[in-house]
Design a protein around this motif. Structure first.
Motif, PDB file in Angstrom:
ATOM      1  N   UNK A   1      -7.222  -2.528  -8.426  1.00 57.50           N
ATOM      2  CA  UNK A   1      -6.439  -1.360  -8.025  1.00 57.50           C
ATOM      3  C   UNK A   1      -7.353  -0.290  -7.432  1.00 57.50           C
ATOM      4  N   UNK A   2      -6.983   0.221  -6.259  1.00 57.00           N
ATOM      5  CA  UNK A   2      -7.834   1.183  -5.562  1.00 57.00           C
ATOM      6  C   UNK A   2      -7.025   2.402  -5.115  1.00 57.00           C
ATOM      7  N   UNK A   3      -7.696   3.547  -5.090  1.00 58.32           N
ATOM      8  CA  UNK A   3      -7.138   4.750  -4.472  1.00 58.32           C
ATOM      9  C   UNK A   3      -8.065   5.156  -3.348  1.00 58.32           C
ATOM     10  N   UNK A   4      -7.498   5.371  -2.175  1.00 59.77           N
ATOM     11  CA  UNK A   4      -8.271   5.812  -1.007  1.00 59.77           C
ATOM     12  C   UNK A   4      -7.873   7.245  -0.688  1.00 59.77           C
ATOM     13  N   UNK A   5      -8.875   8.102  -0.554  1.00 60.78           N
ATOM     14  CA  UNK A   5      -8.685   9.522  -0.267  1.00 60.78           C
ATOM     15  C   UNK A   5      -9.405   9.870   1.029  1.00 60.78           C
TER      16      UNK A   5
ATOM     17  N   UNK B   1       0.867  -1.178   0.000  1.00 56.15           N
ATOM     18  CA  UNK B   1       0.000   0.000   0.000  1.00 56.15           C
ATOM     19  C   UNK B   1       0.906   1.231   0.000  1.00 56.15           C
ATOM     20  N   UNK B   2       0.675   2.143  -0.932  1.00 53.88           N
ATOM     21  CA  UNK B   2       1.608   3.236  -1.174  1.00 53.88           C
ATOM     22  C   UNK B   2       0.961   4.595  -0.928  1.00 53.88           C
ATOM     23  N   UNK B   3       1.594   5.397  -0.084  1.00 56.13           N
ATOM     24  CA  UNK B   3       1.146   6.781   0.081  1.00 56.13           C
ATOM     25  C   UNK B   3       1.458   7.545  -1.213  1.00 56.13           C
ATOM     26  N   UNK B   4       0.511   8.370  -1.657  1.00 59.06           N
ATOM     27  CA  UNK B   4       0.680   9.107  -2.906  1.00 59.06           C
ATOM     28  C   UNK B   4       1.046  10.565  -2.645  1.00 59.06           C
TER      29      UNK B   4
ATOM     30  N   UNK C   1      -2.632  -1.607  -4.419  1.00 62.55           N
ATOM     31  CA  UNK C   1      -2.530  -2.443  -5.625  1.00 62.55           C
ATOM     32  C   UNK C   1      -3.373  -3.701  -5.500  1.00 62.55           C
ATOM     33  N   UNK C   2      -3.667  -4.288  -6.652  1.00 65.56           N
ATOM     34  CA  UNK C   2      -4.531  -5.465  -6.671  1.00 65.56           C
ATOM     35  C   UNK C   2      -3.976  -6.613  -5.844  1.00 65.56           C
ATOM     36  N   UNK C   3      -2.637  -6.765  -5.810  1.00 63.15           N
ATOM     37  CA  UNK C   3      -2.023  -7.897  -5.110  1.00 63.15           C
ATOM     38  C   UNK C   3      -1.740  -7.609  -3.641  1.00 63.15           C
ATOM     39  N   UNK C   4      -2.183  -6.458  -3.135  1.00 65.92           N
ATOM     40  CA  UNK C   4      -1.952  -6.158  -1.718  1.00 65.92           C
ATOM     41  C   UNK C   4      -2.637  -7.208  -0.845  1.00 65.92           C
ATOM     42  N   UNK C   5      -2.001  -7.598   0.253  1.00 69.81           N
ATOM     43  CA  UNK C   5      -2.680  -8.484   1.205  1.00 69.81           C
ATOM     44  C   UNK C   5      -3.949  -7.824   1.725  1.00 69.81           C
TER      45      UNK C   5
END
Length: 397
Positions: free
Chosen positions: A346-350, A12-15, A373-377
């Motif tokens: 694939x998701x973006x959370x705001x 999971x990546x901070x944008x 990302x889709x493959x995130x646990x």
């Protein structure tokens, strides 16, 4: 093997994101919403996604590079197979102080043909006369964070004829008669084209004066506001053909191909296909290509397409418009429940209010976002506040 400069693809990546300072934006709305300092210039659109025009980054790497490096992990196989190695949606926050341009978006077929034709003519992508920036359609949905309003789709011609009649201008009689007696689509096409024609300039000036004089009329007041914002613009008269729609916070509006529209005021979360194809009709100083516009506009009278969310017991409101590229969920986080995010997409959370926690990895505050990302646990969303989550819509391979 993982490239040494790239973050782990399944993390999971901070944008890091970009705010675009268009002149219709508010100087104070986004700073007030996100608790940041004003810059002194308009802050119009916060972009979150992988569009090359203003890509989000993670660890200094553009999101589109992370996706291209491993689309199966970042997008998931079904999304990558359906849309290619591209995030299919773009998420934004809009802060509107002045009306946006009156505009319309093409179908996929129209975008592909227009993009190819302009490429064949050698028109650079950054040329101000360029209409098609890519080969994609651009359906979109806006969900209001504050009271929000705009114009959307052609009003029933008879109702517009009655509205024009209230201006008391004899010169409008041919348009009123056409809207009253003609076949609806043909009448709207004729009147719309004539309103934008240079020959109508004197009559448009009369319409503008009449609107400013009728500003106390509740139904005409919104159009008078447009006239004040864009004096002398051809789009003022054409705006009178469109439905005015108000959205309360939490309400959403969907716009498909060919539907003329203009957002007029308020703050909203907008999600769209990952495209920048816009054909403008007016209320702008940018390029207007009337012949191409007439080929793209759908002249069918319509009622604005509101999207009613489905609510679950934990406070998740799912907006599912008829677009395969995107869907949106509003999460009302009370501190009592966790929300389990779906896997494989694939998701973006705001975060727009309070605090949103993504598992034990990230805490988001207002204006902050993350890519899942889709493959995130398995990822949970918790906290106390409000978050919006973007993902691909339902599609059939």
């Amino acid at each position: 093997m993982q490239h040494p400069d790239l973050p782990p693809p399944a993390a999971v990546l901070r944008l890091a994101t970009t705010i675009r300072p268009y002149d219709w934006g508010s100087v104070t709305a986004l700073p007030r919403l996100f608790g940041t300092e004003p810059t002194g210039e308009p802050q119009a659109e916060l972009w979150m996604g992988a569009h090359r025009g203003a890509p989000s980054t993670a660890g200094g790497v553009p999101l589109y590079e992370l996706i291209a490096h491993d689309p199966a992990v970042t997008l998931g196989a079904p999304t990558a197979e359906r849309f290619g190695p591209e995030l299919p949606y773009l998420l934004k926050v809009l802060a509107i102080e002045r009306p946006l341009s009156l505009q319309v978006h093409p179908t996929t077929e129209q975008a592909e043909a227009g993009y190819a034709a302009e490429n064949a003519r050698g028109i650079p992508l950054d040329d101000r006369t360029r209409t098609y920036k890519d080969a994609s359609h651009k359906p979109e949905m806006v969900c209001a964070l504050t009271p929000f309003h705009g114009l959307c789709g052609f009003r029933a011609p008879a109702a517009t004829a009655a509205l024009l009649d209230r201006l008391g201008l004899p010169g409008l009689r041919p348009w009123i008669d056409a809207l009253t007696t003609g076949e609806p689509g043909a009448a709207l096409r004729r009147v719309f084209a004539e309103m934008l024609d240079d020959a109508a300039r004197p009559l448009r000036a009369d319409v503008e004066r009449a609107l400013l004089e009728a500003a106390e009329d509740d139904e005409l007041a919104v159009y008078a506001g447009i006239a004040r914002a864009y004096p002398g613009d051809p789009g003022i008269a054409a705006a009178l053909l469109l439905n005015h729609v108000d959205l309360a916070p939490g309400e959403a509006l969907y716009l498909g191909a060919g539907v003329p529209h203009a957002y007029l005021g308020g703050i909203g979360v907008e999600i769209m296909a990952n495209s920048d194809n816009v054909l403008r009709c007016g209320l702008t100083s940018k390029h207007v290509d009337v012949p191409e516009l007439m080929r793209v506009v759908d002249f069918t009278p319509t009622v604005p397409h509101r999207v009613e969310p489905a609510e679950d017991p934990r406070g998740a409101y799912a907006y599912r418009p008829p677009a395969p590229e995107f869907a949106l969920t509003r999460h009302e986080l009370t501190g009592e429940h966790t929300h389990q995010l779906p896997g494989g997409v694939p998701q973006i959370v705001l975060c727009v209010e309070g605090e949103a926690r993504l598992g034990d990895e990230l805490t988001l505050r207002p204006g902050e976002s993350a890519f899942v990302p889709a493959a995130a646990p398995s990822v949970t969303l918790a906290g106390k506040g409000t978050a919006y989550r973007a993902e691909p819509g339902a599609f059939t391979m």
